[in-house]
Scaffold this motif. Sequence first.
Motif, PDB file in Angstrom:
ATOM      1  N   ASP A   3       0.823  -1.205   0.000  1.00 41.44           N
ATOM      2  CA  ASP A   3       0.000   0.000   0.000  1.00 41.44           C
ATOM      3  C   ASP A   3       0.859   1.258   0.000  1.00 41.44           C
ATOM      4  O   ASP A   3       0.543   2.241  -0.687  1.00 41.44           O
ATOM      5  N   MET A   4       1.934   1.247   0.767  1.00 44.29           N
ATOM      6  CA  MET A   4       2.835   2.398   0.819  1.00 44.29           C
ATOM      7  C   MET A   4       3.474   2.631  -0.549  1.00 44.29           C
ATOM      8  O   MET A   4       3.634   3.774  -0.995  1.00 44.29           O
ATOM      9  N   THR A   5       3.828   1.564  -1.227  1.00 44.88           N
ATOM     10  CA  THR A   5       4.413   1.681  -2.569  1.00 44.88           C
ATOM     11  C   THR A   5       3.413   2.287  -3.543  1.00 44.88           C
ATOM     12  O   THR A   5       3.756   3.149  -4.362  1.00 44.88           O
ATOM     13  N   ALA A   6       2.166   1.857  -3.451  1.00 48.77           N
ATOM     14  CA  ALA A   6       1.120   2.380  -4.334  1.00 48.77           C
ATOM     15  C   ALA A   6       0.901   3.866  -4.088  1.00 48.77           C
ATOM     16  O   ALA A   6       0.807   4.663  -5.031  1.00 48.77           O
ATOM     17  N   VAL A   7       0.830   4.252  -2.811  1.00 50.60           N
ATOM     18  CA  VAL A   7       0.611   5.659  -2.464  1.00 50.60           C
ATOM     19  C   VAL A   7       1.795   6.511  -2.905  1.00 50.60           C
ATOM     20  O   VAL A   7       1.629   7.619  -3.440  1.00 50.60           O
ATOM     21  N   ALA A   8       3.013   6.008  -2.697  1.00 53.75           N
ATOM     22  CA  ALA A   8       4.213   6.746  -3.090  1.00 53.75           C
ATOM     23  C   ALA A   8       4.270   6.923  -4.608  1.00 53.75           C
ATOM     24  O   ALA A   8       4.626   7.994  -5.111  1.00 53.75           O
ATOM     25  N   ALA A   9       3.919   5.862  -5.339  1.00 53.05           N
ATOM     26  CA  ALA A   9       3.924   5.946  -6.801  1.00 53.05           C
ATOM     27  C   ALA A   9       2.882   6.957  -7.280  1.00 53.05           C
ATOM     28  O   ALA A   9       3.137   7.752  -8.193  1.00 53.05           O
ATOM     29  N   GLU A  10       1.713   6.917  -6.655  1.00 52.55           N
ATOM     30  CA  GLU A  10       0.675   7.880  -7.035  1.00 52.55           C
ATOM     31  C   GLU A  10       1.143   9.303  -6.765  1.00 52.55           C
ATOM     32  O   GLU A  10       0.953  10.199  -7.592  1.00 52.55           O
ATOM     33  N   ALA A  11       1.771   9.529  -5.621  1.00 50.46           N
ATOM     34  CA  ALA A  11       2.240  10.869  -5.269  1.00 50.46           C
ATOM     35  C   ALA A  11       3.283  11.367  -6.267  1.00 50.46           C
ATOM     36  O   ALA A  11       3.264  12.534  -6.675  1.00 50.46           O
ATOM     37  N   ALA A  12       4.190  10.470  -6.676  1.00 45.03           N
ATOM     38  CA  ALA A  12       5.223  10.856  -7.633  1.00 45.03           C
ATOM     39  C   ALA A  12       4.615  11.218  -8.984  1.00 45.03           C
ATOM     40  O   ALA A  12       4.956  12.255  -9.585  1.00 45.03           O
ATOM     41  N   TRP A  13       3.711  10.377  -9.470  1.00 47.39           N
ATOM     42  CA  TRP A  13       3.059  10.672 -10.740  1.00 47.39           C
ATOM     43  C   TRP A  13       2.174  11.911 -10.657  1.00 47.39           C
ATOM     44  O   TRP A  13       2.065  12.685 -11.620  1.00 47.39           O
ATOM     45  N   LEU A  14       1.553  12.114  -9.503  1.00 41.41           N
ATOM     46  CA  LEU A  14       0.708  13.288  -9.324  1.00 41.41           C
ATOM     47  C   LEU A  14       1.544  14.564  -9.363  1.00 41.41           C
ATOM     48  O   LEU A  14       1.121  15.585  -9.933  1.00 41.41           O
ATOM     49  N   LEU A  15       2.730  14.512  -8.773  1.00 38.56           N
ATOM     50  CA  LEU A  15       3.618  15.671  -8.824  1.00 38.56           C
ATOM     51  C   LEU A  15       4.004  16.003 -10.262  1.00 38.56           C
ATOM     52  O   LEU A  15       3.936  17.166 -10.690  1.00 38.56           O
ATOM     53  N   LEU A  16       4.378  14.976 -11.017  1.00 39.83           N
ATOM     54  CA  LEU A  16       4.744  15.198 -12.421  1.00 39.83           C
ATOM     55  C   LEU A  16       3.552  15.718 -13.231  1.00 39.83           C
ATOM     56  O   LEU A  16       3.692  16.644 -14.042  1.00 39.83           O
ATOM     57  N   ALA A  17       2.396  15.120 -12.998  1.00 39.14           N
ATOM     58  CA  ALA A  17       1.195  15.552 -13.722  1.00 39.14           C
ATOM     59  C   ALA A  17       0.829  16.983 -13.366  1.00 39.14           C
ATOM     60  O   ALA A  17       0.452  17.773 -14.241  1.00 39.14           O
ATOM     61  N   LEU A  56      -5.088   4.895 -16.772  1.00 36.39           N
ATOM     62  CA  LEU A  56      -4.021   4.366 -17.630  1.00 36.39           C
ATOM     63  C   LEU A  56      -2.795   3.987 -16.808  1.00 36.39           C
ATOM     64  O   LEU A  56      -2.182   2.935 -17.047  1.00 36.39           O
ATOM     65  N   LEU A  57      -2.442   4.835 -15.851  1.00 38.68           N
ATOM     66  CA  LEU A  57      -1.281   4.531 -15.004  1.00 38.68           C
ATOM     67  C   LEU A  57      -1.529   3.286 -14.156  1.00 38.68           C
ATOM     68  O   LEU A  57      -0.635   2.468 -13.951  1.00 38.68           O
ATOM     69  N   LEU A  58      -2.774   3.156 -13.689  1.00 35.95           N
ATOM     70  CA  LEU A  58      -3.119   1.990 -12.871  1.00 35.95           C
ATOM     71  C   LEU A  58      -3.111   0.715 -13.715  1.00 35.95           C
ATOM     72  O   LEU A  58      -2.578  -0.327 -13.301  1.00 35.95           O
ATOM     73  N   ALA A  59      -3.669   0.808 -14.929  1.00 35.25           N
ATOM     74  CA  ALA A  59      -3.752  -0.362 -15.807  1.00 35.25           C
ATOM     75  C   ALA A  59      -2.369  -0.809 -16.285  1.00 35.25           C
ATOM     76  O   ALA A  59      -2.127  -2.012 -16.483  1.00 35.25           O
ATOM     77  N   SER A  60      -1.469   0.153 -16.458  1.00 32.03           N
ATOM     78  CA  SER A  60      -0.127  -0.183 -16.948  1.00 32.03           C
ATOM     79  C   SER A  60       0.794  -0.676 -15.846  1.00 32.03           C
ATOM     80  O   SER A  60       1.896  -1.155 -16.125  1.00 32.03           O
ATOM     81  N   GLY A  61       0.369  -0.547 -14.593  1.00 39.97           N
ATOM     82  CA  GLY A  61       1.193  -0.986 -13.481  1.00 39.97           C
ATOM     83  C   GLY A  61       2.157   0.070 -12.972  1.00 39.97           C
ATOM     84  O   GLY A  61       2.920  -0.180 -12.034  1.00 39.97           O
ATOM     85  N   LEU A  62       2.167   1.238 -13.600  1.00 37.78           N
ATOM     86  CA  LEU A  62       3.044   2.325 -13.129  1.00 37.78           C
ATOM     87  C   LEU A  62       2.608   2.820 -11.752  1.00 37.78           C
ATOM     88  O   LEU A  62       3.419   3.332 -10.978  1.00 37.78           O
ATOM     89  N   ILE A  63       1.319   2.699 -11.466  1.00 36.12           N
ATOM     90  CA  ILE A  63       0.821   2.869 -10.103  1.00 36.12           C
ATOM     91  C   ILE A  63       0.305   1.501  -9.660  1.00 36.12           C
ATOM     92  O   ILE A  63      -0.681   1.001 -10.210  1.00 36.12           O
ATOM     93  N   PRO A  64       0.956   0.859  -8.704  1.00 35.86           N
ATOM     94  CA  PRO A  64       0.527  -0.490  -8.281  1.00 35.86           C
ATOM     95  C   PRO A  64      -0.862  -0.470  -7.636  1.00 35.86           C
ATOM     96  O   PRO A  64      -1.279   0.546  -7.060  1.00 35.86           O
TER      97      PRO A  64
END
Length: 196
Positions: A3-17, A56-64
């Motif tokens: 869960d922490m990995t998923a949240v961290a990945a989302e935060a990183a992608w959200l910052l870029l977006a 799309l990020l979720l489906a591609s696995g970039l956000i676990p």
Amino acid sequence: MGDMTAVAAEAAWLLLAGLAVVGSMVALANGRLRWYPTNLLHWFMIIGLAQGPYGLLLASGLIPQAKAPAVGMVMLPMWIIGIGGAVWAGKRAVLGAWADRQVARILGDLHVLARVTALHRRADGGEVRDSFVREARTALQRRRGRRALVSLDKVLDEMEPHLAANDEWSELRSRVGTLKANFVRRPSTSRTSAAA
């Protein structure tokens, strides 16, 4: 840990977006009042569109995928809120760029910098004001109108003890004060005509 990995990945992608959203809005607006939400319908459209990249990020696995259902339920709302915040920041940046351009144009049309500089050279105590005059000139060269306006306002304030009875100083003080009230404290499209 998952869960922490998923949240961290989302935060990183959200910052870029978010950075991409703000940069795109400013670039597309190009100093004009456009490419930002102006009504509730626009915000609903943003909420709908924001879900596409997340899916799309979720489906591609970039956000676990989050393992805990509770975490998974809050990830999409947090993404939407983050994108909404980026759009809000982009709107403020667009308004700021527009205000800078308008102020720079008005100051140029009225030859405010040249007139203030001439008064500055005639008044006593010029050493104190030199840095403000330089700041205003540099800001105008960079099209940062509001920054130039603040510096010019400081120059006029410093000259008040020497030129308060001068008609030129009084006129400039009034014009700069009006522009500052309209654009520096709160950039507002409704006040443009009064300032111009």
